[in-house]
Design a protein around this motif. Structure first.
Motif, short mmCIF file in Angstrom:
data_model
loop_
_atom_site.label_atom_id
_atom_site.label_comp_id
_atom_site.label_asym_id
_atom_site.label_seq_id
_atom_site.Cartn_x
_atom_site.Cartn_y
_atom_site.Cartn_z
N GLN A 46 0.83 -1.22 0.00
CA GLN A 46 0.00 0.00 0.00
C GLN A 46 0.86 1.26 0.00
OE1 GLN A 46 -3.30 -0.09 2.85
NE2 GLN A 46 -3.07 -2.32 2.99
N GLY A 47 1.87 1.24 -0.86
CA GLY A 47 2.73 2.40 -0.99
C GLY A 47 3.59 2.68 0.22
N GLY A 48 3.75 1.69 1.09
CA GLY A 48 4.56 1.86 2.29
C GLY A 48 3.86 2.55 3.43
N VAL A 49 2.60 2.92 3.26
CA VAL A 49 1.89 3.69 4.28
C VAL A 49 1.71 2.91 5.58
CG1 VAL A 49 -0.30 4.82 4.87
CG2 VAL A 49 0.76 5.21 2.63
N PRO A 50 1.27 1.63 5.55
CA PRO A 50 1.10 0.91 6.83
C PRO A 50 2.39 0.83 7.65
CG PRO A 50 -0.03 -0.25 5.06
CD PRO A 50 0.79 0.81 4.41
N GLU A 51 3.52 0.56 6.97
CA GLU A 51 4.80 0.49 7.70
C GLU A 51 5.17 1.85 8.27
OE1 GLU A 51 8.11 -0.73 9.54
OE2 GLU A 51 6.69 -2.09 8.56
N LEU A 52 5.04 2.88 7.48
CA LEU A 52 5.36 4.22 7.94
C LEU A 52 4.46 4.62 9.11
CD1 LEU A 52 7.13 6.71 7.41
CD2 LEU A 52 5.37 7.52 5.83
N LYS A 53 3.17 4.27 9.03
CA LYS A 53 2.24 4.59 10.11
C LYS A 53 2.66 3.90 11.41
CE LYS A 53 -2.64 4.37 11.50
NZ LYS A 53 -2.32 3.80 12.83
N LYS A 54 3.05 2.64 11.34
CA LYS A 54 3.48 1.93 12.54
C LYS A 54 4.70 2.59 13.17
CE LYS A 54 3.84 -2.56 12.37
NZ LYS A 54 4.19 -3.90 11.81
N GLN A 55 5.63 3.03 12.33
CA GLN A 55 6.84 3.66 12.86
C GLN A 55 6.52 4.99 13.53
OE1 GLN A 55 10.14 3.66 10.12
NE2 GLN A 55 9.92 1.49 9.63
N LEU A 56 5.69 5.80 12.87
CA LEU A 56 5.32 7.09 13.45
C LEU A 56 4.48 6.91 14.71
CD1 LEU A 56 4.50 9.21 10.28
CD2 LEU A 56 6.62 9.14 11.59
N ASP A 57 3.60 5.91 14.69
CA ASP A 57 2.79 5.64 15.88
C ASP A 57 3.68 5.33 17.09
OD1 ASP A 57 0.43 6.05 14.54
OD2 ASP A 57 -0.06 3.91 14.31
N MET A 58 4.72 4.53 16.86
CA MET A 58 5.62 4.19 17.96
C MET A 58 6.38 5.42 18.41
SD MET A 58 8.46 1.20 18.35
CE MET A 58 9.28 1.01 19.95
N ASN A 59 6.87 6.20 17.44
CA ASN A 59 7.63 7.40 17.79
C ASN A 59 6.82 8.37 18.63
OD1 ASN A 59 9.54 6.21 16.18
ND2 ASN A 59 9.58 7.80 14.63
N GLU A 60 5.52 8.45 18.33
CA GLU A 60 4.68 9.43 19.02
C GLU A 60 4.08 8.89 20.32
OE1 GLU A 60 1.84 11.02 16.27
OE2 GLU A 60 3.39 11.65 14.84
N LEU A 108 10.75 13.07 -1.11
CA LEU A 108 9.40 13.60 -0.93
C LEU A 108 8.74 13.90 -2.27
CD1 LEU A 108 10.09 16.08 1.99
CD2 LEU A 108 8.80 13.94 2.14
N GLU A 109 9.55 13.95 -3.33
CA GLU A 109 9.04 14.33 -4.64
C GLU A 109 9.15 13.20 -5.67
OE1 GLU A 109 11.18 17.86 -5.66
OE2 GLU A 109 10.71 18.87 -3.78
N GLN A 110 9.34 11.97 -5.19
CA GLN A 110 9.46 10.83 -6.09
C GLN A 110 8.12 10.12 -6.27
OE1 GLN A 110 12.35 10.13 -7.74
NE2 GLN A 110 13.08 12.01 -6.77
N PRO A 111 7.86 9.59 -7.47
CA PRO A 111 6.57 8.92 -7.71
C PRO A 111 6.28 7.77 -6.75
CG PRO A 111 7.75 9.29 -9.77
CD PRO A 111 8.70 9.64 -8.69
N GLN A 112 7.32 7.00 -6.40
CA GLN A 112 7.10 5.81 -5.57
C GLN A 112 6.72 6.16 -4.13
OE1 GLN A 112 10.04 6.76 -6.75
NE2 GLN A 112 11.71 6.41 -5.29
N THR A 113 6.97 7.40 -3.70
CA THR A 113 6.63 7.77 -2.33
C THR A 113 5.34 8.59 -2.24
OG1 THR A 113 7.94 9.84 -2.41
CG2 THR A 113 9.08 7.83 -1.69
N ARG A 114 4.64 8.74 -3.34
CA ARG A 114 3.48 9.65 -3.38
C ARG A 114 2.45 9.35 -2.29
NH1 ARG A 114 1.74 12.43 -7.69
NH2 ARG A 114 4.00 12.66 -7.97
N GLN A 115 2.08 8.06 -2.16
CA GLN A 115 1.07 7.72 -1.15
C GLN A 115 1.57 8.02 0.26
OE1 GLN A 115 0.25 3.62 -3.25
NE2 GLN A 115 -1.36 3.92 -1.71
N ALA A 116 2.83 7.69 0.51
CA ALA A 116 3.40 7.93 1.84
C ALA A 116 3.50 9.42 2.14
CB ALA A 116 4.77 7.27 1.95
N VAL A 117 3.86 10.21 1.14
CA VAL A 117 3.98 11.66 1.34
C VAL A 117 2.60 12.26 1.60
CG1 VAL A 117 4.55 13.83 0.20
CG2 VAL A 117 6.13 11.89 0.06
N ASP A 118 1.60 11.81 0.87
CA ASP A 118 0.23 12.29 1.12
C ASP A 118 -0.20 11.95 2.54
OD1 ASP A 118 0.06 13.31 -1.44
OD2 ASP A 118 -1.08 11.61 -2.25
#
Length: 439
Positions: free
Chosen positions: A390-404, A420-430
């Motif tokens: 899912q564009g890396g969003v679930p993994e990124l969310k877990k990491q930020l959730d732990m950090n916070e 932040l401006e690459q096509p492959q990171t679009r979902q994660a950046v949003d």
């Protein structure tokens, strides 16, 4: 353990009140001169409670090899057009970062042995003009400080302490040699005896006390002259890659007496640099924060019962950086370990390492920020497939959730800005923008 009796050189040098201004003479070899820094200008910053009320939401902005900035093609333009494009690119990036809720930029001011400010110690960076030592016509460090502060954002001056060049090609050697008539010239020609080869790069030998003093003087110059919010060293100390061993046998024979092993002596050398830079910054401007962004693994538990339950390359053993000790000694205002793995990476799980670092800083006054691998998001990986889900969003969310959710983790830093401006990171950046800009 650090042998504190081996610090008299630093005490005598009084690097806090001096910088090494370098000069050369046609009839004599170049020499290092110790002369006073300009008067220290205190730059008042917000008191600590206000300064730390908002979690760190940072990004690294790399200038080495023009990875994030300046625009690669800008060096081919006329001076006026080049300056205009470089400034516009930087302000556009700051506007974008501000809109995402990012509040701190880690701006690489010393990518190698060149500077992105008008230094009296280092020549101008060729990243700006394509030529080492060529005046770019403006001061990039002052420019980003002015623009970021106007936007309510902070800037930490990011230094690579030991790197002299990113390659050892003959063309690079010739370019470095051509700086000899300049004031200042490259350390490569002024102190060739300090230079070693590490893999495919020229680096300073960390075992030479005068080289450490020289690095400290560069940091002192920036802190004395600019209202930076912080200073950061990256993770490159003795090696830049596992294969880039440094031949310091001669230095070890000269300075290594009293140490049981070369590894202990190397860790002592790195610790001396960190301590003297820390003391220097605090004497010049106690409001400027000092931090290091080391490799995510201090030591593996298989080598040390105090280490983490990991099997990754360890800073203590690979880079001779006892990062845990630096926290315990109180030399760092913050530490930002690069935990560039997902929760499911067996050899170095994100959750395991973040918790380990949280426990390290818990009894100290050092804040913990976590470096997150934005550059891996959306990239296919056999060992780390979660970056693709899912564009890396679930993994990124877990990491930020732990950090916070962990009270001892004070924020997140993304590596690095261009992703932040690459096509492959679009979902994660949003996702990041929605999460951070709304809080």
């Amino acid at each position: 353990m650090i042998n504190t009796r081996r610090f008299p050189r630093f005490a005598r040098a009084k690097i806090i009140a001096a910088a090494l201004f370098l000069t050369s003479c046609s009839s004599e070899p170049p020499k290092s001169l110790v002369t006073p820094l300009p008067p220290v200008a205190k730059h008042p910053l917000p008191d600590k409670p206000g300064q730390n009320s908002q979690p760190m939401r940072g990004v690294w902005l790399a200038t080495v090899s023009r990875l994030d900035w300046p625009p690669v093609n800008s060096v081919n333009l006329s001076p006026d057009a080049r300056i205009r494009q470089q400034k516009q690119a930087l302000t556009s990036k700051l506007d974008n970062l501000k809109s995402m809720g990012i509040n701190t930029v880690f701006f690489q001011v010393k990518p190698d042995a060149t500077a992105l400010w008008p230094s009296k110690i280092l020549p101008w960076s060729d990243m700006l003009t394509g030529e080492i030592g060529k005046d770019p016509g403006y001061d990039p460090l002052q420019f980003i400080l002015d623009e970021a502060h106007q936007r309510g954002m902070k800037v930490h001056a990011w230094f690579n302490p030991y790197r002299v060049s990113t390659n050892i090609r003959s063309s690079t050697v010739n370019e470095l040699n051509r700086t000899l008539p300049l004031n200042p010239a490259s350390i490569f020609v002024l102190h060739r005896d300090w230079i070693r080869t590490s893999g495919d790069r020229f680096v300073l030998d960390p075992g030479i006390p005068e080289a450490r003093d020289w690095i400290t003087s560069i940091v002192a110059e920036v802190v004395a002259r600019y209202p930076v919010d912080g200073v950061q060293f990256d993770d490159y100390f003795y090696t830049e890659t596992p294969a880039s061993t440094l031949n310091d046998n001669q230095t070890w024979r000269q300075y290594g007496q009293g140490f049981a092993s070369k590894a202990d002596w190397r860790r002592h050398n790195t610790a001396q640099l960190i301590e003297q830079v820390s003391r220097t910054i605090k004497q010049l401007n106690p409001n400027v924060e000092f931090g290091v962004s080391p490799a995510g693994v201090w030591r593996n538990r298989s080598h040390d019962p105090a280490g983490s339950d990991t099997r990754g390359a360890a800073a203590y053993d690979e880079s001779f950086a006892d990062t845990r000790l630096w926290v315990q000694k109180g030399w760092l205002d913050y530490i930002a370990p690069q935990i560039y793995w997902p929760f499911a990476r067996d050899a170095a799980r994100y959750g395991v390492l973040a918790k380990w670092w949280s426990d390290v800083v818990k009894p100290t006054n050092t804040r913990l920020y976590i470096g997150v691998a934005l550059y891996k998001v959306g990239e296919p990986s056999k060992n780390e497939p979660d970056w693709m889900v899912q564009g890396g969003v679930p993994e990124l969310k877990k990491q930020l959730d732990m950090n916070e959710s962990d009270p001892h983790i004070h924020g997140t830093i993304l590596f690095r800005e261009a992703y932040l401006e690459q096509p492959q990171t679009r979902q994660a950046v949003d996702y990041l923008k929605h999460r951070w800009s709304s809080r």
